[in-house]
Scaffold this active site. Sequence first.
Site, PDB file in Angstrom:
ATOM      1  CB  CYS A  28      -0.943   0.008   1.207  1.00  0.00           C
ATOM      2  SG  CYS A  28      -0.071   0.076   2.785  1.00  0.00           S
ATOM      3  CB  CYS A  31       4.519  -0.392   1.666  1.00  0.00           C
ATOM      4  SG  CYS A  31       3.465  -1.547   2.564  1.00  0.00           S
ATOM      5  CG  ASP A 434      10.968  26.577 -34.895  1.00  0.00           C
ATOM      6  OD1 ASP A 434      11.339  27.743 -35.122  1.00  0.00           O
ATOM      7  OD2 ASP A 434      11.396  25.586 -35.507  1.00  0.00           O
ATOM      8  CG  ASP A 644      12.873  21.421 -35.775  1.00  0.00           C
ATOM      9  OD1 ASP A 644      12.798  22.652 -35.528  1.00  0.00           O
ATOM     10  OD2 ASP A 644      13.264  20.976 -36.860  1.00  0.00           O
ATOM     11  CG  ASP A 648      13.121  25.673 -31.722  1.00  0.00           C
ATOM     12  OD1 ASP A 648      12.891  26.883 -31.837  1.00  0.00           O
ATOM     13  OD2 ASP A 648      13.070  24.867 -32.659  1.00  0.00           O
TER      14      ASP A 648
END
Length: 752
Positions: A28, A31, A434, A644, A648
């Site tokens: 649980c 734990c 972009d 990309d 960026d």
Amino acid sequence: MTLTVESPLEGLSNTSNFCTLDIQGMTCASCVSRVENALKKIPGVEAATVNLATEQAKIRFQESATTSTQELIGAVKKAGYEASKTIPHHGHLQDQRNNFWGSEGLGRVIFSFALSIPLVIPMVLMLFGIHLEVPSKIQLYLAIPVQVILGWRFYRNGFKALIGGSGNMDLLVALGTSSAFLLSLYLMQQDQHHELYFESSAVVISMVLLGKWLELNAKFKTSAAIRALQKLWPENAHVLNINDEVRHIPSIELLPGDRVKVFPGERIPVDGIILSGISHIDESLMTGESNPVLKKVGGLVIGGSMNGDGLLMIQAQAIGEESTLAKMIQLVEDAQTQKAPIQKLVDQISAIFVPTVFVIAILTALLNWYLLDSVSEAILRAVAVMVIACPCALGLATPAAIMAGTGVAARFGILIKDSQVLEIAHRLNVIAFDKTGTLTKGQPELLKTIFLNNNKNLLNNDLLELAGGLQLGSEHPIAKAFIHYLEDSHIQPRALKDIKAIAGIGIEGEIIDGPLHGKIIRLQSVQSLSLAPYYINLQNQVSPLMEDGLTISILTIESTPLAIFGLGDEIKHESKAVISRLKEMGITTVMLSGDNKMSAESIGRKINIDQIYAQVLPIDKVAHIKQLQFNEDHQRVWVAMVGDGVNDAPSLVEADVGIAMGTGTEVAMQAASITLMRGDLNLVSGAIEISKKTWHKIQQNLFWAFFFNIFGIPLAALGFLSPMVAGSAMALSSFFVLSNALLLSRWKPSTL
């Protein structure tokens, strides 16, 4: 010449000051907190996070730390649990499922129910007016194996938790069932005809064991995406030695630079570059691209993808842990073992949950004893409180949804590296893009050709051959655009001599054959011709191209204009539809471009983007992201950035959600929290969709987890739930939460 392939996930591997452990015995959220606290107390440990659904701990050390794995394992054992170093792709959950007689094996469940059912039959028959009494000693003999042998795991784990100064689900089950069992033993000694409660303790243990078995199988299904990726590696490879002889070796023995032969229908064992051959490659499990991709000589291939109809010779580049597939698996595993911010609240609640339940159970026993004057009824109600309050579902609610969500996203080429994204992406207000390489294809193309017919001796193809001849050997993007256009048109560039670039004008050369032998041919910019006397006659044809954002080059021979070429970065075919879809989702779209204003605005108009910012430097992109994060009323706005390129990266970090195109640079993908494995913008909306779905599942799971406890505890305390029903409800809550999370596996992007 050695050709180098950059893996789409280059640079995303783990650092050396990192360790992963498999943890056994957790039941649980309490734990989880215990194991985390034990690990964080070790000198040199900088951070530790434990995931109940994956049963793994991720530990990060300080740079100067000398902590050993054995110290970590020792700390976990001292806290009352078992631990072992994670073996990559070993399949811990698979091992547990295959262990029929293990602590969570099906054999124990069947045996437990076989002993418990005879105890329950008399209660069922009573509903039909049939009274069947099982002798008390028979009840005892049936209940002892369930309580002592099959229930031993609860005593062991519960005792360890108690020694460690905390409580967990096992302790609640152990105390609850022991109370019912010992009460029945006491009543046997007092009165042979008194009602006994052996069936309560036995059925509770049986239901909890069943719940854990169902839970294990549900966990196994939530990790299906990881296992599907792991199975992609072929065991063997065909390698050519220096004598061009084929050797069959295990894939793990491959080295960079090896030449690997891949036959039709085989999986490719390495990331590499095609040296010879042509084939269609199925990369669907890595990139989500459903259609096979045509690959030729010089093309890059990803290890684990399926070769189609051609024989390929591949030069191995990235292998083993450096391969795209290995890093992809690692990214998904990392995301699944991370904790979402909302889980921190759950952990805080869980830390005080078990002690609170003990207090409620004691109060329940005392009040019912006082009000009902019945010790047995008071104990049974307290037992029911302890059993139904087990916080299994609470601990599984969030990680199960995250595992299922990140797993199914990876199947469609959406790699979510940070689970926090799942709590943010669903509420995005603005997405900034972009332009080059994101909204557009990222490479100039010859999009428009106008022949002026000013020389009757030259055909249109002649002009194209001469323009191509000027570009031979050049690496300039515009030159590549011309050469690609000619290749696609099956036109051969014509050789020229004395080719040279002229600053501020363009490029020129001398024609060496035909009627124009010795003439000077130029391909020059429109700006360099703006003062030419004949330029005014070209403006009607040039101006519309410029308004479309195209770069204009004019072919001249001895100062006579013969052709106008318009070059541009073509818009991706899906860009307009994606922008429209995002607007329907209530998201404002923004374009941040370093290009000139005319070109940027032309692209923006064509795809109907909301806001356009042109001539933006990389440092200015960060400033724009910061500005977008607050509206005019200084209210917080959630912003994503899609890019990309290297330029960026700063804005991807600054944005609330950074989304990198997998076709871009490694720097961008390192900076982003989501990587799209192929350059398809449809995956942007897909990432938002799966974020919303996952977030909704987390909310639903937490609601049901709290619902079972908040409503179940009072009902148990008031006597409306017997221990058997409470045990069933507790097992059902965990199974329900995991099954609900598994519904995410049916998701697919709306664009498919």
